[in-house]
Design a protein around this motif. Sequence first.
Motif, PDB file in Angstrom:
ATOM      1  N   PRO A 499     -32.779  52.934  16.628  1.00 41.02           N
ATOM      2  CA  PRO A 499     -33.830  51.935  16.758  1.00 41.02           C
ATOM      3  C   PRO A 499     -33.177  50.541  17.232  1.00 41.02           C
ATOM      4  N   ARG A 503     -37.334  46.690  16.836  1.00 37.24           N
ATOM      5  CA  ARG A 503     -38.250  47.559  16.809  1.00 37.24           C
ATOM      6  C   ARG A 503     -39.237  47.378  15.544  1.00 37.24           C
ATOM      7  N   TRP A 507     -43.016  47.428  16.248  1.00 39.53           N
ATOM      8  CA  TRP A 507     -43.962  48.788  15.764  1.00 39.53           C
ATOM      9  C   TRP A 507     -44.041  49.051  14.379  1.00 39.53           C
ATOM     10  N   ARG A 512     -40.036  57.142  13.567  1.00 39.37           N
ATOM     11  CA  ARG A 512     -39.213  57.162  14.601  1.00 39.37           C
ATOM     12  C   ARG A 512     -39.405  58.319  15.561  1.00 39.37           C
ATOM     13  N   ARG A 610     -43.559  44.739  21.056  1.00 44.47           N
ATOM     14  CA  ARG A 610     -43.330  46.386  21.019  1.00 44.47           C
ATOM     15  C   ARG A 610     -43.580  46.720  22.607  1.00 44.47           C
ATOM     16  N   ASP A 613     -40.013  46.045  23.735  1.00 47.97           N
ATOM     17  CA  ASP A 613     -38.693  47.172  23.140  1.00 47.97           C
ATOM     18  C   ASP A 613     -38.912  48.563  23.967  1.00 47.97           C
TER      19      ASP A 613
END
Length: 703
Positions: A499, A503, A507, A512, A610, A613
């Motif tokens: 990650p 993250r 998120w 994951r 988000r 990323d």
Amino acid sequence: MIWRYPDQLQPVVALLGPRQSGKTSMLRALSQGCGSTVVHAHLDFHENPLDPVSAAALVAFQMMRGWDTLRRSPVFHRFGLGLLALNENLEPDRARATDQIRGLIQEYTRGTRRGRFASRLEEAVDATMDIVATGALSPLVSGQAREVVAAVRDGARPVIGSLLQSTARWGLRDALRWHVGIPEAEAAGSVDALIRLSSASRSAAVGPLLAAFLADAKDQAERHPALRSSCSCEVPAGRGDRGRHDHAWVLLVDGAQTPAGRRFLTALVAARIRNGQSEPGAAADPLVVLAACDQWQPEWTTRWCEPWRTTPLADTPQRRVPLFSRATRMRWTREEERAGGPDPASAAHYWYPVWLDPMSEEHVSYVTDDAAALVPALPASVTHALTGGHWGAAIALQDQRESTPPDADAAVRERPLSAAFGTDGRPLWSHALEACLPEGLAAPGMRPGAPPPVVLAAAYLADMRTADDPRVPVEVADLPRSLELLRRNLWVSTFFHRPSRIREVGWGEADRPPVLHPWLSRCLLTALSSAAPAEAPAATPDAPPAPEPWDRVFTGQARALASLTGSLNGSGTAAREEQQLFYDLALGRFSAVAEALAGRFDRDHRAWVRLLDYLASAPCRLVQERSAQEAYALLLTGIEESGRDVVSVATAKLLALLWLYNDPLTEHNRRWDAQIEEGFERLSHNSRLLDVSALQQAGALFA
């Protein structure tokens, strides 16, 4: 899991990890850690593919050594008697066969501890009788009386020997009774039971013999517990029983996925179920099995979630596979209680899959840092990110560094996968793929041509939004089969996801996603980037050149995914547009993607982080060809002079920084962190929204 509780079952621990991930090294380290304190044995079915009976015999042989924590070395009388009977060729005549078995029992008895003692005592008694008869009584007897004394002495010798060996055989009474009680004996006597076992085929004798082996182990653990004064275990603080405990017996199995390894473990679990059914409520055997596995078995799915799936199936007893460092026996029993309680009749109940921890950054650096090499090593953070903590990858980088001359080009030292070549003229990525890819997947070659299915699978898995989608675009050839092989061979897992720092901001607590192992992914994408365009037929001079394989693969995949009506991560125009931006960035259309990202800035900052990323996780070709700093300068060429506003320029810089920052070949240092922190700070100062907490949180992670 080394501590044993007699009333609780022991698991068969499946140590999971892809090929060459370090499972064998872990087993060797555990064997050395057990030392002479914990009873253990080691089987390697790669080097020695034994049948189940021979494997059990080897385990018994290894465990019969001396141990510091045991007063007596373990013995396996039930198993030993059964093995002798199985290997004996009996006469067809029943009486002779009976004599043979009795002879085997007598011979075996003489070889036991009590039998050896009885033999020594018999020799001492015999010598005493000789002294008495020829020494003390010789002046008193003569003639016929001397002959009578000699006859009495000679007649007493076998009787005394038989009596002494009978006492020794008394120690085998439980073993002989056990053979009488097995179903195959049909309530016959001990000799007849062994005759019946001897006449059985080797495959039919596997069940009784492995059951005998486990029964012997249980009997030894119950009758001869470990000496606690010789134990060096670390006792957790706060235990009221002064840390009193018994040790499990450990069996380390390498090559568990080979045909021989599977047969042995299947027979061992079946023997454990058999013993539990024959003696319900009795204490369990002490054997804990740790088996190195590089493939997922379908039968585990009934209780354990596959490592390539994000969440367990709803309304099922599935649970997540833990890391090996966090796996405890108590956790296994608790998981079973959640699943409805233990089921001793189910083989799936005994399996406990755990995931091998990847090597730490310090361990990888230690493996790859050879003091004898003249070429400087890669930075520790780069080596760890590139290898993903994979033992085989670290060894490959070490070998490459040792073979690199000191006057080699800087690209060979900084970008070994694409720039380093072996003595055979093949690059490092080609050798790595040959060693890592599972059987059934062809490695990409050096010649131009269509990318093999495994390369298409690597490109497909690079998108975290498709990695957990059960639907696969039909336009991509052989993709389902490639994905199935990679997953089954444990090259796709949620444990591989690295990650980013931001993250959690975008998120939250989301699970994951499953990803392809970074070492294998990097090798495959390097192969795709290094591939030359396929030779096209002769065309007109003004015809466009053939597209590069990288562009052709990602363009075709983006088109195939766009044809799907929706995905697990959202169905609609917004989700498809974001996914298209991901592939545009992978294709090098940086300026257009940065502009589109800036246009979404003032909608929802957390959703924007988000999306940032997600886009920054796209595959990048630039660092494979030049340094990260040169790639950053190339991406921002003309951005500030284009007349864009502050948000657009800051967004472009931030996207470029994070995109390159996520690449394994980019060294993480304070300079990069400061630039990323400054980018988030500038965006928060120029936001039109009142809530800029998401931007502030993201920037603080790089402070």
